[in-house]
Scaffold this motif. Structure first.
Motif, PDB file in Angstrom:
ATOM      1  N   GLN A  69      11.201   0.091   1.800  1.00  0.00           N
ATOM      2  CA  GLN A  69      12.079  -1.216   1.624  1.00  0.00           C
ATOM      3  C   GLN A  69      12.774  -1.271   3.049  1.00  0.00           C
ATOM      4  N   LEU A  70      13.386  -0.392   3.284  1.00  0.00           N
ATOM      5  CA  LEU A  70      14.536  -0.623   4.398  1.00  0.00           C
ATOM      6  C   LEU A  70      13.720  -1.469   6.039  1.00  0.00           C
TER       7      LEU A  70
ATOM      8  N   LEU B 200       0.559  -1.431   0.308  1.00  0.00           N
ATOM      9  CA  LEU B 200       0.512   0.490  -0.198  1.00  0.00           C
ATOM     10  C   LEU B 200       1.029   1.354   0.145  1.00  0.00           C
ATOM     11  N   LEU B 201       1.777   1.203   0.624  1.00  0.00           N
ATOM     12  CA  LEU B 201       2.557   2.715   1.301  1.00  0.00           C
ATOM     13  C   LEU B 201       3.576   2.679  -0.280  1.00  0.00           C
ATOM     14  N   SER B 202       4.431   1.548  -1.087  1.00  0.00           N
ATOM     15  CA  SER B 202       4.761   1.943  -1.712  1.00  0.00           C
ATOM     16  C   SER B 202       4.253   2.461  -3.524  1.00  0.00           C
ATOM     17  N   ALA B 203       3.012   1.585  -3.483  1.00  0.00           N
ATOM     18  CA  ALA B 203       1.672   1.802  -5.033  1.00  0.00           C
ATOM     19  C   ALA B 203       1.259   3.475  -4.838  1.00  0.00           C
ATOM     20  N   LEU B 204       1.116   3.952  -3.306  1.00  0.00           N
ATOM     21  CA  LEU B 204       1.326   5.374  -3.187  1.00  0.00           C
ATOM     22  C   LEU B 204       2.025   6.426  -3.440  1.00  0.00           C
ATOM     23  N   ILE B 205       2.906   5.680  -2.387  1.00  0.00           N
ATOM     24  CA  ILE B 205       4.413   6.950  -3.089  1.00  0.00           C
ATOM     25  C   ILE B 205       4.839   6.727  -4.409  1.00  0.00           C
TER      26      ILE B 205
ATOM     27  N   PHE C 167      17.657 -11.698  -2.227  1.00  0.00           N
ATOM     28  CA  PHE C 167      17.361 -11.264  -3.562  1.00  0.00           C
ATOM     29  C   PHE C 167      16.300  -9.963  -3.609  1.00  0.00           C
ATOM     30  N   PHE C 168      15.385  -9.575  -1.993  1.00  0.00           N
ATOM     31  CA  PHE C 168      14.866  -8.446  -1.281  1.00  0.00           C
ATOM     32  C   PHE C 168      16.069  -7.622  -1.222  1.00  0.00           C
ATOM     33  N   ALA C 169      17.269  -7.738  -0.742  1.00  0.00           N
ATOM     34  CA  ALA C 169      17.745  -6.692   0.295  1.00  0.00           C
ATOM     35  C   ALA C 169      18.962  -6.917  -0.572  1.00  0.00           C
ATOM     36  N   LEU C 170      19.240  -7.494  -2.067  1.00  0.00           N
ATOM     37  CA  LEU C 170      20.422  -7.102  -2.752  1.00  0.00           C
ATOM     38  C   LEU C 170      19.421  -5.812  -3.284  1.00  0.00           C
ATOM     39  N   LEU C 171      17.976  -6.415  -4.037  1.00  0.00           N
ATOM     40  CA  LEU C 171      16.903  -5.338  -4.422  1.00  0.00           C
ATOM     41  C   LEU C 171      16.924  -4.112  -4.239  1.00  0.00           C
TER      42      LEU C 171
ATOM     43  N   VAL D 104       9.796  14.450  -6.195  1.00  0.00           N
ATOM     44  CA  VAL D 104       9.644  13.417  -6.806  1.00  0.00           C
ATOM     45  C   VAL D 104      11.177  12.993  -6.264  1.00  0.00           C
ATOM     46  N   LYS D 105      12.154  13.371  -5.767  1.00  0.00           N
ATOM     47  CA  LYS D 105      13.123  13.408  -5.062  1.00  0.00           C
ATOM     48  C   LYS D 105      12.712  12.426  -3.528  1.00  0.00           C
ATOM     49  N   ARG D 106      12.312  13.203  -3.119  1.00  0.00           N
ATOM     50  CA  ARG D 106      12.205  13.827  -1.499  1.00  0.00           C
ATOM     51  C   ARG D 106      11.029  12.345  -1.609  1.00  0.00           C
ATOM     52  N   LEU D 107       9.867  11.920  -2.815  1.00  0.00           N
ATOM     53  CA  LEU D 107       9.083  10.742  -2.559  1.00  0.00           C
ATOM     54  C   LEU D 107       9.543   9.483  -2.918  1.00  0.00           C
ATOM     55  N   GLY D 108      11.158   9.440  -3.541  1.00  0.00           N
ATOM     56  CA  GLY D 108      11.472   8.442  -4.136  1.00  0.00           C
ATOM     57  C   GLY D 108      12.538   8.190  -2.485  1.00  0.00           C
ATOM     58  N   ALA D 109      12.988   9.245  -1.545  1.00  0.00           N
ATOM     59  CA  ALA D 109      13.546   8.786  -0.398  1.00  0.00           C
ATOM     60  C   ALA D 109      12.553   7.825   0.860  1.00  0.00           C
ATOM     61  N   ALA D 110      11.408   8.704   0.252  1.00  0.00           N
ATOM     62  CA  ALA D 110      10.538   8.168   1.357  1.00  0.00           C
ATOM     63  C   ALA D 110       9.983   6.557   0.868  1.00  0.00           C
ATOM     64  N   PHE D 111      10.104   6.174  -0.276  1.00  0.00           N
ATOM     65  CA  PHE D 111       9.789   4.648  -1.106  1.00  0.00           C
ATOM     66  C   PHE D 111      10.769   3.885  -0.340  1.00  0.00           C
ATOM     67  N   TYR D 112      12.277   4.929  -0.402  1.00  0.00           N
ATOM     68  CA  TYR D 112      13.216   3.738   0.388  1.00  0.00           C
ATOM     69  C   TYR D 112      13.077   3.321   1.568  1.00  0.00           C
ATOM     70  N   LEU D 113      13.150   4.505   2.254  1.00  0.00           N
ATOM     71  CA  LEU D 113      12.649   3.997   3.697  1.00  0.00           C
ATOM     72  C   LEU D 113      11.552   3.008   4.502  1.00  0.00           C
TER      73      LEU D 113
END
Length: 331
Positions: free
Chosen positions: A36-37, A7-12, A65-69, A25-34
């Motif tokens: 993931q982490l 849900l969070l990944s799709a919304l971002i 593989f998810f950690a690598l991704l 876009v860059k700030r949303l990208g930072a939120a997206f990878y947060l």
């Protein structure tokens, strides 16, 4: 947890599609990878084997593989910000939306505990990847994108037929890997063999393995270099893991020796094709793409050998991910 992740990944990702500034876009990208982490941290804290829902499970292979991704995709995002700095905002935000959606779809493949769910997420990666391949809006990019959609859709349709045959052979009411594995030992051998051939042929378009390896070559050539790093590593790994799970559920059946023989043949053919075209191409991106075909052929041979060869195949794919992503990101 996995539902919240999707849900969070799709919304971002969708929010990035409506961003008016590159900074947003860059700030949303930072939120997206947060996000993931956070999922990586959750899995490590809870331990492997957690059943997140009816359709997803956090196992060791998927987590690896998810950690690598996460690592590769984060570097792809950063490099893409520089690579696309002169692009119009409309193309810029669409690219990053598709990049994040592709990462999310690949994650779905990694953690799926149901064959049908794996198939659905692999099909989703086709749509995301095709949009990225067409990013440059040239005639060559359009041809590569349409070819990618057509060949991958054909391959996924073949895999779907294989899944239907697998369900018919095992007579399972559910297509979870656990249930199919238990029922596969009593399945019709002819159905099991045909199902495996169809699934292997279908997934080969994602795995960049013989026979449908060519679509990945053209896609990597047409896509921006940072995106090619993700397609030739994270997406290829999704195809590998999907095949590995089918391989494991057939391990307890009488057709398993035949399955290993098929993988040895396909691996040798892929190795031969990759080595042949590596000598004939003078384009660096195509060179790296044919190298992927060759490396996945080696991984298929490892699966065909069985035993320690399976662990060697997984280790080889991990090393390929680290090396190939770095080479593409240096372009």
């Amino acid at each position: 947890m996995i539902a919240l992740y999707f849900l969070l990944s799709a919304l971002i990702a969708l929010a990035a599609a409506f961003a008016r500034q590159r900074r947003t876009v860059k700030r949303l990208g930072a939120a997206f990878y947060l996000v993931q982490l956070s999922l990586v941290a959750h899995i490590v804290a809870e331990g492997y084997g957690e059943v997140s829902s009816q359709f997803f499970r956090f196992d060791a292979a998927g987590t690896l593989f998810f950690a690598l991704l996460t690592i590769v995709s984060a570097f792809v995002f950063v490099h893409s910000c520089v690579y696309l700095r002169d692009n119009p905002i409309k193309e810029y935000r669409l690219y990053f939306t598709l990049l994040m959606l592709l990462t999310t779809a690949i994650t779905g493949v990694y953690f799926a505990r149901n064959i049908a769910v794996t198939w659905i997420f692999l099909e989703a990666t086709t749509l995301c990847s095709a949009g990225i391949v067409y990013h440059r809006r040239t005639a060559q990019a359009l041809e590569a994108a349409w070819k990618y959609v057509f060949v991958c859709s054909t391959g996924i349709a073949m895999a779907y037929l294989g899944i239907l045959l697998l369900a018919a052979a095992t007579k399972c009411e559910t297509l979870s890997y656990e249930a199919v594995t238990e029922a596969a030992s009593s399945g019709n051998p002819l159905y099991l063999k045909t199902a495996f051939l169809l699934i292997l042929s279908g997934y080969s378009c994602k795995l960049e393995l013989f026979p449908l390896y060519t679509v990945g070559i053209d896609a990597n050539f047409a896509a921006p270099a940072p995106a090619s790093a993700l397609i030739s590593t994270g997406l290829v790994n999704a195809g590998f893991l999907a095949l590995l799970r089918v391989y494991k559920l057939l391990a307890g059946t009488e057709v398993f020796p035949w399955v290993r023989s098929v993988l040895l043949i396909v691996g040798i053919l892929s190795l031969g094709v990759g080595a042949l075209f590596l000598r004939r191409t003078n384009n660096y991106k195509r060179f790296l793409s044919y190298s992927t075909v060759e490396n996945m052929g080696i991984a298929a041979i490892g699966l065909g050998i069985g035993g320690i060869g399976v662990w060697a195949a997984v280790f080889h794919v991990v090393c390929h991910t680290l090396v190939k992503s770095r080479l593409f990101l240096q372009m």
